[in-house]
Design a protein around this motif. Sequence first.
Motif, PDB file in Angstrom:
ATOM      1  N   MET A 187      -7.108  19.391  -4.280  1.00  0.00           N
ATOM      2  CA  MET A 187      -7.258  19.093  -5.709  1.00  0.00           C
ATOM      3  C   MET A 187      -7.994  17.788  -5.974  1.00  0.00           C
ATOM      4  O   MET A 187      -8.174  17.406  -7.132  1.00  0.00           O
ATOM      5  CB  MET A 187      -5.872  19.029  -6.381  1.00  0.00           C
ATOM      6  CG  MET A 187      -4.975  20.205  -6.077  1.00  0.00           C
ATOM      7  SD  MET A 187      -5.691  21.792  -6.571  1.00  0.00           S
ATOM      8  CE  MET A 187      -4.634  22.912  -5.647  1.00  0.00           C
ATOM      9  N   ALA A 188      -8.425  17.109  -4.919  1.00  0.00           N
ATOM     10  CA  ALA A 188      -9.060  15.798  -5.093  1.00  0.00           C
ATOM     11  C   ALA A 188     -10.306  15.898  -5.960  1.00  0.00           C
ATOM     12  O   ALA A 188     -11.193  16.716  -5.720  1.00  0.00           O
ATOM     13  CB  ALA A 188      -9.427  15.215  -3.730  1.00  0.00           C
ATOM     14  N   GLY A 189     -10.373  15.084  -7.008  1.00  0.00           N
ATOM     15  CA  GLY A 189     -11.550  15.018  -7.865  1.00  0.00           C
ATOM     16  C   GLY A 189     -11.675  16.122  -8.886  1.00  0.00           C
ATOM     17  O   GLY A 189     -12.680  16.174  -9.613  1.00  0.00           O
ATOM     18  N   LEU A 190     -10.690  17.015  -8.978  1.00  0.00           N
ATOM     19  CA  LEU A 190     -10.786  18.141  -9.898  1.00  0.00           C
ATOM     20  C   LEU A 190     -10.216  17.796 -11.268  1.00  0.00           C
ATOM     21  O   LEU A 190      -9.249  17.033 -11.391  1.00  0.00           O
ATOM     22  CB  LEU A 190     -10.028  19.351  -9.341  1.00  0.00           C
ATOM     23  CG  LEU A 190     -10.515  19.942  -8.023  1.00  0.00           C
ATOM     24  CD1 LEU A 190      -9.669  21.146  -7.657  1.00  0.00           C
ATOM     25  CD2 LEU A 190     -11.995  20.333  -8.108  1.00  0.00           C
ATOM     26  N   GLY A 191     -10.815  18.387 -12.306  1.00  0.00           N
ATOM     27  CA  GLY A 191     -10.261  18.279 -13.643  1.00  0.00           C
ATOM     28  C   GLY A 191      -9.073  19.214 -13.808  1.00  0.00           C
ATOM     29  O   GLY A 191      -8.791  20.051 -12.950  1.00  0.00           O
ATOM     30  N   HIS A 192      -8.395  19.093 -14.947  1.00  0.00           N
ATOM     31  CA  HIS A 192      -7.160  19.853 -15.165  1.00  0.00           C
ATOM     32  C   HIS A 192      -7.378  21.363 -15.037  1.00  0.00           C
ATOM     33  O   HIS A 192      -6.603  22.063 -14.379  1.00  0.00           O
ATOM     34  CB  HIS A 192      -6.585  19.525 -16.548  1.00  0.00           C
ATOM     35  CG  HIS A 192      -5.327  20.260 -16.867  1.00  0.00           C
ATOM     36  ND1 HIS A 192      -4.109  19.945 -16.291  1.00  0.00           N
ATOM     37  CD2 HIS A 192      -5.097  21.331 -17.691  1.00  0.00           C
ATOM     38  CE1 HIS A 192      -3.182  20.778 -16.743  1.00  0.00           C
ATOM     39  NE2 HIS A 192      -3.750  21.622 -17.593  1.00  0.00           N
ATOM     40  N   GLU A 193      -8.441  21.867 -15.652  1.00  0.00           N
ATOM     41  CA  GLU A 193      -8.692  23.308 -15.619  1.00  0.00           C
ATOM     42  C   GLU A 193      -8.976  23.781 -14.200  1.00  0.00           C
ATOM     43  O   GLU A 193      -8.465  24.830 -13.769  1.00  0.00           O
ATOM     44  CB  GLU A 193      -9.868  23.651 -16.538  1.00  0.00           C
ATOM     45  CG  GLU A 193     -10.181  25.148 -16.601  1.00  0.00           C
ATOM     46  CD  GLU A 193     -11.314  25.454 -17.557  1.00  0.00           C
ATOM     47  OE1 GLU A 193     -11.910  26.539 -17.425  1.00  0.00           O
ATOM     48  OE2 GLU A 193     -11.609  24.612 -18.429  1.00  0.00           O
ATOM     49  N   ASP A 194      -9.774  23.008 -13.459  1.00  0.00           N
ATOM     50  CA  ASP A 194     -10.098  23.389 -12.093  1.00  0.00           C
ATOM     51  C   ASP A 194      -8.871  23.309 -11.193  1.00  0.00           C
ATOM     52  O   ASP A 194      -8.704  24.119 -10.270  1.00  0.00           O
ATOM     53  CB  ASP A 194     -11.205  22.494 -11.528  1.00  0.00           C
ATOM     54  CG  ASP A 194     -12.563  22.833 -12.107  1.00  0.00           C
ATOM     55  OD1 ASP A 194     -12.794  24.014 -12.428  1.00  0.00           O
ATOM     56  OD2 ASP A 194     -13.398  21.920 -12.249  1.00  0.00           O
ATOM     57  N   ILE A 195      -7.996  22.342 -11.432  1.00  0.00           N
ATOM     58  CA  ILE A 195      -6.769  22.238 -10.640  1.00  0.00           C
ATOM     59  C   ILE A 195      -5.943  23.517 -10.779  1.00  0.00           C
ATOM     60  O   ILE A 195      -5.444  24.061  -9.801  1.00  0.00           O
ATOM     61  CB  ILE A 195      -5.946  21.004 -11.071  1.00  0.00           C
ATOM     62  CG1 ILE A 195      -6.604  19.725 -10.549  1.00  0.00           C
ATOM     63  CG2 ILE A 195      -4.508  21.099 -10.554  1.00  0.00           C
ATOM     64  CD1 ILE A 195      -5.941  18.447 -11.032  1.00  0.00           C
ATOM     65  N   GLY A 196      -5.819  24.010 -12.006  1.00  0.00           N
ATOM     66  CA  GLY A 196      -5.072  25.238 -12.222  1.00  0.00           C
ATOM     67  C   GLY A 196      -5.692  26.412 -11.504  1.00  0.00           C
ATOM     68  O   GLY A 196      -4.992  27.242 -10.906  1.00  0.00           O
TER      69      GLY A 196
END
Length: 261
Positions: A187-196
């Motif tokens: 999840m490093a460097g990801l925005g909230h939507e991408d994390i999901g």
Amino acid sequence: MERNQAGAEPDAKDNILETRGLTMEFRGFVAVRNVDLNVKRHTIHALIGPNGAGKTTCFNLLTKFLRPTAGTIVFNGQDVTRTGPAATARLGMVRSFQISSIFAHLTVIENVRVALQRKLSTSFHFWKPKSSLYPLHARADELIEWVGLETHRDALAGDLSYGRKRVLELATTLALDPELLLLDEPMAGLGHEDIGRVAELVRRVAQDRTVLMVEHNLDVVSDLSDTITVLTRGSVLAEGDYASVSSNPAVREAYIGGVHA
């Protein structure tokens, strides 16, 4: 902890990966000290800890980028302590990296196809005609669709958003058909939507594989993980589910006042 029908704790046959006394010393500095891990099949196991806890060194030992000073590593019942990284990957233990390792100048499908070629040990057979790669297209398309990149199939990987690059990296890792997937801070460097999106992919991956991950996002860790091992100063501080680990006073002290990355 999972239990068998008799109510007893599972035996070693339930473990896909085990370490015993795993130790790594660099010129007098002990980065990993006597780490015992038991990673159970078809679970998501998280390795967490404060900065400098030894998580990345432990990952490098497991995937054979480093050779331990002491201890053993057993994968699927086989001692792989002295096995090289390529041979370990062929056995079914494959790692992704914190920094994306895709080929930016290749398209999405070409990246996945390269990974499929590696699985077939034909990566460097450049004298083969291009038509020999056509049988790989169907599987590459399956993987691209599985991770949700079908609309970017022919796009250059370097033109993808950072989040989609991480998703592509997961597809190329899956192309190697790992039995145990080691994810280094997915999840490093990801925005909230991408994390999901990536978290849901990890959950799907674990339906028929085992996942061991280093991750700083403890919301993700709490949501995904069956078992959490906490490292500090190179040693195992605590292990269990999120509720037991997060309420452990020693863990809270290690994180300086609370469990956060």
